[in-house]
Design a protein around this motif. Structure first.
Motif, PDB file in Angstrom:
ATOM      1  N   ARG A 184      -8.176   1.519  -0.396  1.00 52.46           N
ATOM      2  CA  ARG A 184      -8.067   1.000   0.336  1.00 52.46           C
ATOM      3  C   ARG A 184      -7.063   0.448   0.676  1.00 52.46           C
ATOM      4  O   ARG A 184      -6.189  -0.910   1.870  1.00 52.46           O
ATOM      5  CB  ARG A 184      -9.198  -0.006   0.681  1.00 52.46           C
ATOM      6  CG  ARG A 184     -10.602   0.519   1.017  1.00 52.46           C
ATOM      7  CD  ARG A 184     -12.151   0.040   1.410  1.00 52.46           C
ATOM      8  NE  ARG A 184     -11.649  -1.061   2.839  1.00 52.46           N
ATOM      9  CZ  ARG A 184     -12.210  -2.567   2.648  1.00 52.46           C
ATOM     10  NH1 ARG A 184     -13.400  -2.092   2.216  1.00 52.46           N
ATOM     11  NH2 ARG A 184     -11.868  -2.689   3.749  1.00 52.46           N
ATOM     12  N   THR A 185      -5.808  -0.358  -0.555  1.00 53.58           N
ATOM     13  CA  THR A 185      -4.952  -0.678  -0.795  1.00 53.58           C
ATOM     14  C   THR A 185      -3.730  -0.448  -0.446  1.00 53.58           C
ATOM     15  O   THR A 185      -3.970   1.214  -1.086  1.00 53.58           O
ATOM     16  CB  THR A 185      -5.395  -1.986  -1.530  1.00 53.58           C
ATOM     17  OG1 THR A 185      -4.733  -0.768  -2.491  1.00 53.58           O
ATOM     18  CG2 THR A 185      -5.980  -2.450  -2.189  1.00 53.58           C
ATOM     19  N   ILE A 186      -2.094  -0.305  -0.414  1.00 56.45           N
ATOM     20  CA  ILE A 186      -1.037  -0.349  -0.582  1.00 56.45           C
ATOM     21  C   ILE A 186      -0.866   0.011  -1.560  1.00 56.45           C
ATOM     22  O   ILE A 186      -0.509   1.379  -2.321  1.00 56.45           O
ATOM     23  CB  ILE A 186       0.481  -0.695   0.215  1.00 56.45           C
ATOM     24  CG1 ILE A 186      -0.321  -1.179   1.891  1.00 56.45           C
ATOM     25  CG2 ILE A 186       1.243  -0.283   0.259  1.00 56.45           C
ATOM     26  CD1 ILE A 186       0.672  -2.043   2.746  1.00 56.45           C
ATOM     27  N   VAL A 281       4.169  -6.622   0.969  1.00 52.44           N
ATOM     28  CA  VAL A 281       4.939  -6.190   1.921  1.00 52.44           C
ATOM     29  C   VAL A 281       6.006  -7.610   3.261  1.00 52.44           C
ATOM     30  O   VAL A 281       5.924  -6.899   3.466  1.00 52.44           O
ATOM     31  CB  VAL A 281       4.282  -4.735   2.883  1.00 52.44           C
ATOM     32  CG1 VAL A 281       4.314  -3.804   2.142  1.00 52.44           C
ATOM     33  CG2 VAL A 281       3.190  -5.455   3.988  1.00 52.44           C
ATOM     34  N   ASP A 282       4.725  -8.480   2.838  1.00 50.57           N
ATOM     35  CA  ASP A 282       5.638  -9.812   3.938  1.00 50.57           C
ATOM     36  C   ASP A 282       7.246 -10.565   3.489  1.00 50.57           C
ATOM     37  O   ASP A 282       7.141 -10.580   2.077  1.00 50.57           O
ATOM     38  CB  ASP A 282       4.458 -10.903   3.275  1.00 50.57           C
ATOM     39  CG  ASP A 282       4.462 -12.526   4.306  1.00 50.57           C
ATOM     40  OD1 ASP A 282       5.452 -12.072   4.913  1.00 50.57           O
ATOM     41  OD2 ASP A 282       4.567 -13.044   4.675  1.00 50.57           O
ATOM     42  N   VAL A 377       0.181  -4.581   7.235  1.00 50.86           N
ATOM     43  CA  VAL A 377       2.159  -4.403   7.557  1.00 50.86           C
ATOM     44  C   VAL A 377       2.277  -4.848   8.764  1.00 50.86           C
ATOM     45  O   VAL A 377       1.176  -4.608   9.889  1.00 50.86           O
ATOM     46  CB  VAL A 377       2.129  -2.797   7.527  1.00 50.86           C
ATOM     47  CG1 VAL A 377       3.839  -2.575   7.955  1.00 50.86           C
ATOM     48  CG2 VAL A 377       1.989  -2.305   5.501  1.00 50.86           C
ATOM     49  N   PRO A 378       2.664  -6.232   8.494  1.00 50.63           N
ATOM     50  CA  PRO A 378       3.534  -6.432   9.764  1.00 50.63           C
ATOM     51  C   PRO A 378       3.858  -6.051  11.403  1.00 50.63           C
ATOM     52  O   PRO A 378       4.088  -4.762  10.918  1.00 50.63           O
ATOM     53  CB  PRO A 378       4.374  -7.503   9.499  1.00 50.63           C
ATOM     54  CG  PRO A 378       3.889  -8.102   8.476  1.00 50.63           C
ATOM     55  CD  PRO A 378       3.648  -6.493   7.564  1.00 50.63           C
ATOM     56  N   SER A 379       3.538  -6.264  12.703  1.00 50.99           N
ATOM     57  CA  SER A 379       3.488  -4.274  13.429  1.00 50.99           C
ATOM     58  C   SER A 379       4.736  -4.571  13.585  1.00 50.99           C
ATOM     59  O   SER A 379       5.391  -6.241  13.708  1.00 50.99           O
ATOM     60  CB  SER A 379       3.051  -6.057  14.507  1.00 50.99           C
ATOM     61  OG  SER A 379       2.671  -5.427  15.714  1.00 50.99           O
ATOM     62  N   GLY A 380       5.241  -3.361  13.788  1.00 55.81           N
ATOM     63  CA  GLY A 380       6.353  -3.132  14.651  1.00 55.81           C
ATOM     64  C   GLY A 380       7.464  -3.009  13.453  1.00 55.81           C
ATOM     65  O   GLY A 380       8.835  -3.317  13.031  1.00 55.81           O
ATOM     66  N   MET A 381       6.649  -3.133  11.922  1.00 51.82           N
ATOM     67  CA  MET A 381       7.951  -3.519  10.406  1.00 51.82           C
ATOM     68  C   MET A 381       7.438  -1.812   9.907  1.00 51.82           C
ATOM     69  O   MET A 381       6.335  -1.458   9.530  1.00 51.82           O
ATOM     70  CB  MET A 381       7.216  -4.383   9.206  1.00 51.82           C
ATOM     71  CG  MET A 381       7.840  -4.255   8.363  1.00 51.82           C
ATOM     72  SD  MET A 381       7.143  -5.520   7.267  1.00 51.82           S
ATOM     73  CE  MET A 381       7.952  -6.049   6.037  1.00 51.82           C
ATOM     74  N   PHE A 382       8.276  -0.953   9.051  1.00 57.01           N
ATOM     75  CA  PHE A 382       9.073   0.395   9.506  1.00 57.01           C
ATOM     76  C   PHE A 382       9.538   0.447   7.746  1.00 57.01           C
ATOM     77  O   PHE A 382      10.581  -0.256   7.702  1.00 57.01           O
ATOM     78  CB  PHE A 382       8.882   1.166   9.698  1.00 57.01           C
ATOM     79  CG  PHE A 382       8.895   2.904   9.678  1.00 57.01           C
ATOM     80  CD1 PHE A 382       7.879   3.315  10.292  1.00 57.01           C
ATOM     81  CD2 PHE A 382       9.589   3.366   8.557  1.00 57.01           C
ATOM     82  CE1 PHE A 382       7.438   4.347   9.748  1.00 57.01           C
ATOM     83  CE2 PHE A 382       9.579   4.562   8.484  1.00 57.01           C
ATOM     84  CZ  PHE A 382       8.303   5.622   8.672  1.00 57.01           C
TER      85      PHE A 382
END
Length: 469
Positions: A184-186, A281-282, A377-382
């Motif tokens: 379940r984790t990245i 990822v932040d 992952v923050p919204s809109g981040m790729f």
């Protein structure tokens, strides 16, 4: 492992060795020559191994035959909901010979076994005997759990095979909890299936690296040779851990049922999942020292690329740094949130065919590059990351500790000044404090290993413009 299972394993090994033996002999025959020294030694070695395997197979076959002769057929299979008035069962009781009980083990959700072990320890308040009694009474059909509780003695030594064998059971159960957590984790998704994995390193190691390359020049006869230099540095991954404390009442622990076990398991794991994924990822997560020792995120220090709204232009911009740096494309992976993945999966071209047919809201791939999806992952981040260029130190074990005597500050901010109302005695309030810890650390091998987009809102699923904004 049963005798039959061991026999099958030995026979499979023997078949593999026999195949190797044939291949060694065939090579020299195909080349119309005698075996060389190396081939002779390899042939003899394999032949000795086959003889040893044959001896083991013969012994276990004889043992299996002896056990079969002495086996007693089961009078019947008594299920847990079987009737006590069954005529055969009554006849067995009347003769003084009870029926043979054959217990089947249910397939529990992953992590339930570990949660039961924790619940037994809670109920026992740290006393092994009390915990074992609780497990015998509440989870009497859980064979593995009861084997673990039998092994939980005050002292022992690793030369005792029965004690060591039971320790293996504990490791298996702990791994069951980790298996529930990791996918379940990245980090847990990286290295699974066709997704490239991070570069594994041990804790507390010093890894030398190069920051600048030396350059050579062409030199004519009799001319002065240029002097060049390289730049070097070193990377260290020290011990770092993620920890969380949950508090439950003794009544909750004592009168547990499967739903409560799931609650305890999920509460412990979700806190670790959230912290791992957010901090991985932040972009705002910088490395910390002291009481909050922790790694920087893989995006920290990386200049964000604003999205243009055109998916193809944005992806090309992501790859610009990698193309210039000659990073290994085989370890490339995209990371994003589920909303962005869902929009990608819905994009259509002018013919209304899907632009990215291999993408779904749970992952997939874009032109062969795997896509990992996480709600943290923050919204809109790729993100584009090269997994082989990111170090990971991870012992893969979640450690659980319990206390009913501790005094706990009931606050999720470890640095905040507590109020009197937040300070609670576990003993006085009949509560149990459960602490979960996991040692993990990561660091980019080189700065160019990660690039990322922000403000991604790639088109409308019903647009016919090929994914443009």
């Amino acid at each position: 492992m049963t005798i039959q299972e061991q026999l099958e394993k030995l026979r499979a090994t023997r078949d593999a060795q026999q195949k190797k033996l044939n291949e060694v002999a065939q090579k020299s025959m195909d080349e119309s020559r005698s075996m060389d020294t190396g081939e002779k030694e390899e042939f003899d070695s394999i032949e000795d191994q086959i003889k040893s395997l044959d001896d083991d197979i013969d012994r276990l076959t004889r043992l299996l035959a002896v056990q079969a002769k002495s086996a007693v057929p089961a009078a019947q299979i008594v299920q847990e909901n079987g009737s006590a008035t069954d005529p055969k069962r009554a006849a067995g009781a009347a003769s003084g010979k009870g029926p043979a009980l054959i217990h089947s083990r249910r397939n529990e959700e992953q992590g339930i076994g570990f949660a039961r072990f924790a619940m037994a320890m809670y109920a026992g308040k740290g006393d092994v005997s009390s915990a074992k009694a609780f497990a015998d009474n509440t989870f009497r059909d859980d064979v593995r759990l009861n084997e673990i509780m039998k092994a939980a003695v005050a002292a022992g030594n690793t030369t005792d095979p029965s004690w060591a064998g039971n320790l293996v059971q504990y490791q298996n159960l702990s791994s069951e909890f980790v298996d529930f957590l990791r996918p379940r984790t990245i980090i847990g998704q990286l290295g699974q299936g066709n997704v490239p994995g991070l570069r594994r390193v041990p804790f507390n190691v010093r890894i030398p690296g190069k920051t600048a390359k030396g350059r050579a020049q062409w030199v004519g006869e009799g001319f002065r040779k240029p002097v060049t230099k390289s730049g070097y540095d070193a990377t260290e991954l020290k011990w770092a851990k993620i920890a969380g404390i949950s508090v439950i009442t003794e009544e909750l622990a004592r009168f547990s049922d499967p739903s409560i076990q799931i609650l305890v398991r999920d509460d412990l794991s979700d806190a670790v999942i959230e912290r791992m994924d957010e901090d991985f990822v932040d972009p705002a997560k910088a490395a910390a020292t002291g009481a909050g020792l922790s790694p920087a995120s893989i995006t920290n220090g990386v200049t964000a690329i604003p999205s243009t709204g055109d998916v193809y232009a944005d992806i090309q911009a992501l790859w610009a740094t990698a193309d210039d740096t000659n990073l290994p494309v085989s370890s490339a992976v995209y990371i994003t949130d589920s909303a962005t993945a869902r929009r990608l999966s819905g994009l259509r071209n002018p013919l209304m065919a899907r632009e990215f047919p291999n993408v779904s809201m749970t992952g997939g791939d874009i032109d062969g590059v795997p896509l990992v999806v996480s709600n943290y992952v923050p919204s809109g981040m790729f993100i584009l990351a090269f997994a082989s260029e990111i170090y990971l130190a991870d012992d893969g074990v979640v450690t659980i500790d319990v206390s009913r005597e501790a005094t706990i500050i009931m606050d999720d901010d470890a640095n905040a000044t507590p109020t009197i109302a937040q300070i609670q005695s576990m003993f006085q309030t009949n509560q149990l404090a459960i602490r979960a810890e996991r040692f993990v650390n990561w660091k980019k091998r080189r700065p160019q290993a990660v690039s990322y987009l922000t403000g991604v809102e790639w088109g409308n699923p019903v647009d016919a413009g090929g994914g443009g904004g």
